[in-house]
Scaffold this active site. Structure first.
Site, short mmCIF file in Angstrom:
data_model
loop_
_atom_site.label_atom_id
_atom_site.label_comp_id
_atom_site.label_asym_id
_atom_site.label_seq_id
_atom_site.Cartn_x
_atom_site.Cartn_y
_atom_site.Cartn_z
N ASP A 154 0.26 -1.02 -0.05
CA ASP A 154 0.04 0.15 -0.19
C ASP A 154 0.96 1.01 0.21
O ASP A 154 2.25 1.35 -0.33
CB ASP A 154 -1.01 -0.51 1.56
CG ASP A 154 -2.06 0.47 1.35
OD1 ASP A 154 -2.29 1.86 0.09
OD2 ASP A 154 -3.28 -0.17 1.40
N ASP A 209 -10.53 3.15 -3.16
CA ASP A 209 -10.61 2.06 -3.22
C ASP A 209 -12.17 2.06 -3.82
O ASP A 209 -12.64 3.36 -4.02
CB ASP A 209 -11.34 2.14 -1.74
CG ASP A 209 -9.87 1.70 -1.26
OD1 ASP A 209 -8.71 1.75 -1.36
OD2 ASP A 209 -10.05 2.08 0.62
C1 GLA Z 1 -6.13 1.78 1.60
C2 GLA Z 1 -6.23 -0.07 0.57
C3 GLA Z 1 -6.77 -0.91 0.43
C4 GLA Z 1 -7.23 -1.20 1.98
C5 GLA Z 1 -6.17 -0.09 2.97
C6 GLA Z 1 -6.49 -1.32 4.51
O1 GLA Z 1 -7.41 1.84 1.53
O2 GLA Z 1 -6.29 0.82 -0.75
O3 GLA Z 1 -7.19 -1.21 -0.44
O4 GLA Z 1 -5.36 -1.95 1.60
O5 GLA Z 1 -5.84 0.78 2.88
O6 GLA Z 1 -5.84 -0.18 5.44
#
Ligand code: GLA
Length: 413
Positions: A154, A209
């Site tokens: 991430d 997301d």
């Molecule tokens: C980010 C990623 C998500 C998830 C969260 C976890 O937002 O894009 O897919 O992995 O972090 O904290």
């Protein structure tokens, strides 16, 4: 005779290394020749992860027929971490993962599945747990020793860091650790990973997301999460960057997380046609038959797994009706009709009148020259491009046709 291999054999590894120069930085090239299939905890469970959830999910993946349909990875997202010990080694939360990650990986491997894990290029993950920064090589060795097969990496808490070089460092670390681990880049498309990540990772997120809605955008202050159409509409220019071993990742699936059956099917079909990884994000333990049926539609899955590895494109748009097309191996095609809107569409689609052409691959569905037989992959209806297609598409529904040229059919005059 070439003396260099001999030097290596007799154990002068350093001399051998010096003579041949440093190993070329690289990723594991043979992984993800088709987009990965699996499950991830985040969309449904957020921080509620535990070894019990992972084991039960693995069992459900087998019992539901998903493993048979080629789902492989069971991925733990954020919040699995306990901390770092005095030597800086990362360890799992002992309350959530009392048996440790290695035991979990072993049990998944015994079921014919693979284990994925999550970390972050910054000092902390998005959930505030220890990230990989400064520990890349150490963490990669730990993951390899645990038997991890997939790493989602991430991009939270990375102020001032350079994405291309940070992800390249982790790629090198994974390679040096020696275990083939699929490297899934998750920096939300902020630094145009499609331009640099093909040599770094096996997939890269293209957007922020996902959210389980058809066409919404949900604000969270500095960022917002996106519904199915919002993500789809951001993919057009990225098509040319996708291919075997390096895929555009449209984020994990929301099938079974609250949308309607037509929406789930459209979402699933589009993600497969776009060669996105298909990483389920629902609770596999209590799926309805309808959700299970959607996730295990092998003919739809086969579109993304097609060896040609060419992402679909929007071939036609007429108001709320869109036609998406994907060239497949052996001159076959997938052609999908999508109703984006709120009213049922009734339409007659004449294959002869609207030839579909792909400038990127120089392939065409030219029903005027060649007849194709088609199968609709949700209803299993069959037909031929010699006749117009009568479409009835409820709101937010898709129908998807696999076209195969009729063997021996003569080109039409
Ligand atoms: C980010 C990623 C998500 C998830 C969260 C976890 O937002 O894009 O897919 O992995 O972090 O904290």
């Amino acid at each position: 005779m070439n003396a260099r291999p001999l030097l290596c054999v007799v154990g002068l590894a350093m001399a051998c290394f010096a003579a041949s120069g440093p190993a070329k930085a690289q990723k594991f090239d043979q992984l993800a020749q088709t987009p990965p299939l699996g499950w991830n905890s985040w969309n449904r469970f957020a921080c509620n992860v535990s070894e019990q959830l992972i084991r039960e999910t693995a069992d459900a993946m087998v019992a539901s027929g998903m493993r048979e349909a080629d789902y492989q990875y069971v991925n733990i997202d954020d919040c699995w971490q306990g901390g770092r010990d005095a030597q800086g080694n990362i360890y799992p939360d002992p309350r959530r993962f009392p048996s440790g990650i290695k035991a979990l990986a072993d049990s998944l491997h015994a079921k014919g599945l693979k284990l994925g894990i999550y970390s972050d290029a910054g000092e902390k993950t998005c959930g505030g747990f220890p990230g990989g920064r400064g520990h890349e090589f150490q963490d990669a060795r730990t993951y390899a020793a645990w038997g991890v097969d997939y790493l989602k990496y991430d991009w939270c808490n990375t102020e001032g860091m350079n994405a291309a070089s940070s992800y390249a460092t982790m790629r090198d670390a994974l390679h040096a650790a020696g275990r083939p681990i699929l490297f899934s880049i998750c920096e939300w498309g902020e630094n145009k990973p499609w331009e640099w990540a093909a040599r770094v990772g096996h997939s890269w997120r293209t957007t922020g997301d996902i959210f389980p809605c058809w066409n919404c955008e949900v604000g969270h202050g500095t960022w917002s999460s996106l519904g199915v159409l919002r993500i789809l509409d951001r993919q057009g220019p990225l098509r040319k960057y996708s291919g075997p071993g390096h895929w555009n990742d449209m984020d994990m699936l929301e099938v079974g997380n609250g949308m309607g059956e037509d929406e789930d099917r459209a979402h699933f079909t589009l993600w497969s046609m776009m060669d996105s990884p298909l990483i389920a994000g629902n609770d596999l333990r209590g799926m309805s038959d309808s959700v299970r049926h959607t996730l295990t539609n092998r003919e739809v899955i086969a579109l993304g797994q097609d060896p040609l590895g060419v992402q679909a494109f929007r071939a036609l748009a007429d108001g709320d009706l869109e036609v998406w097309a994907k060239p497949l191996a052996n001159d076959e095609w997938a052609v999908a009709f999508l109703n984006r809107g709120e009213v049922t569409l009734r339409n007659s689609y004449d294959w002869l009148r609207y030839p579909i052409g792909d400038g990127q691959t120089n392939r065409n569905v030219d029903a005027g020259r060649l007849e194709y037989h088609w199968t609709e992959l949700w209803t299993h209806a069959t037909g031929s491009t010699a006749h117009a297609l009568e479409l009835t598409l409820p709101p937010h529904a898709i129908s998807v046709y696999r076209l195969a040229p009729v063997a021996g059919a003569k080109a039409r005059p």
